[in-house]
Design a protein around this motif. Sequence first.
Motif, short mmCIF file in Angstrom:
data_model
loop_
_atom_site.label_atom_id
_atom_site.label_comp_id
_atom_site.label_asym_id
_atom_site.label_seq_id
_atom_site.Cartn_x
_atom_site.Cartn_y
_atom_site.Cartn_z
N LEU A 7 0.66 -0.81 0.20
CA LEU A 7 -0.02 -0.25 0.38
C LEU A 7 0.84 1.44 -0.41
N SER A 8 0.93 2.07 -0.88
CA SER A 8 1.97 3.11 -1.06
C SER A 8 1.27 4.12 -0.66
N LEU A 38 12.26 -10.51 -6.79
CA LEU A 38 11.37 -10.60 -5.15
C LEU A 38 11.22 -12.00 -4.66
N PRO A 39 10.85 -12.57 -4.02
CA PRO A 39 10.84 -14.77 -3.83
C PRO A 39 9.20 -14.07 -2.83
N TYR A 40 8.50 -13.46 -3.30
CA TYR A 40 7.25 -13.13 -2.97
C TYR A 40 6.26 -12.45 -4.22
N ASP A 41 4.46 -12.91 -4.54
CA ASP A 41 3.19 -12.63 -5.05
C ASP A 41 3.49 -11.33 -4.59
N ILE A 42 3.68 -10.40 -5.13
CA ILE A 42 3.28 -8.79 -4.45
C ILE A 42 2.48 -8.36 -5.48
N GLU A 43 0.98 -7.57 -5.13
CA GLU A 43 0.39 -6.89 -5.11
C GLU A 43 -0.09 -5.53 -5.15
N VAL A 44 -0.50 -3.89 -5.74
CA VAL A 44 0.35 -3.08 -5.20
C VAL A 44 -1.25 -2.20 -5.65
N LYS A 45 -0.96 -1.41 -4.40
CA LYS A 45 -2.62 -0.43 -4.42
C LYS A 45 -2.12 1.14 -4.02
N ASP A 46 -1.81 1.69 -4.83
CA ASP A 46 -2.21 3.43 -3.84
C ASP A 46 -2.74 3.69 -4.18
N VAL A 78 2.70 -4.11 2.88
CA VAL A 78 3.84 -2.98 3.31
C VAL A 78 3.33 -1.80 2.66
N LEU A 79 3.23 -0.99 4.41
CA LEU A 79 2.68 0.03 4.22
C LEU A 79 4.07 1.05 3.72
N SER A 80 4.34 1.53 2.38
CA SER A 80 5.06 2.76 2.22
C SER A 80 4.43 4.32 2.34
N HIS A 81 5.65 4.98 3.35
CA HIS A 81 5.26 6.35 4.08
C HIS A 81 6.26 7.41 3.89
N GLY A 82 5.85 8.22 4.49
CA GLY A 82 7.48 9.54 4.60
C GLY A 82 7.64 8.82 6.23
#
Length: 330
Positions: A7-8, A38-46, A78-82
């Motif tokens: 989650l970005s 990367l050895p993971y199945d990753i999905e992304v949501k902005d 995973v949450l990407s964050h400032g």
Amino acid sequence: MKKLLLLSTGGTIASVVSESGLVPKESGEQLIKMLGNLPYDIEVKDILQLDSSNIQPEEWKYIAEQIYKYRLQYDGIVLSHGTDTMAYTASMLSFMLQNIEIPVVLTGSQVPINVVLSDAPDNLRLAFAAAASCHPGIYLAFDHKIMLGCRTVKVRTTNFNAFESVNVPPVAQVTSDGLVFKQHVKKHKGACVLNTKINPHVSLVKLFPGFDPDLLFAMANSGCRGIVIEAYGMGGMNYIRRNMVAAVGKLIKMGIPVIASSQCLYERSDLTKYEVGRLALLEGAISARDMTSESAIAKLMWALGQKMNVHEVADFFNTDLVGEVSLDEE
């Protein structure tokens, strides 16, 4: 292969140079592309695209809702964050998402990911590794350390070692042996319940010689419903001339809880040790013990959101909900 969600929300990690300075522009997919395989199945949501200085209670609620919505569809999030308000967000999510069934890991960077020597790729890789291997809970991953979210503080403005785990060791660290776990996170029983009810009408005050206690009443008269005071040393407050101790007592009688923490980053506040602390304790001040100020303010907002009165808030601060406080020090 673990199924993970990114989650970005923006922040330095996703920023690009503009005429007005660094501005979050990169998408979550663009962040992932910078990492290679990367050895993971990753999905992304902005879900947001903000500098974290602009992340406030409304965004906390939205982020918590998004995590709750997707939590059972993935092995970790995973949450990407400032970085500037990440410790506040990590603390608040810990209270809003108690008993979360999966690991949720916040991360960011000191340098945008599109810069050659950025710390972003390593921090993101670490966050995904944590999301794939940690016990359920809210974490912050940064500079080779995985830390319990409600124990983190940003302590440096430019150095890559920007965050520290205060008063407890990191959950895990990266060494030549890989990801080495140093402590086990306390397991909580019961299902995860999303509870985003908070009252943000609180204040965080750093006590200094000459502080006028009347300013506290000005805050109360302006709608402040609770106050965290970063007092001296173990929680001492002056009572000569400018009587902070008496002010605390009056605020408590007005129904406004006053939490006494320490200006010292490390170790605990203990209002029982010195006269200046005991007098405040007798007036009803509530000790934050070894909590961070970020966690104390988040816990106070959450408590007031549950409509707790002063006595209930005091009992609540004598409870360890998510690992935010050590109760066995006394």
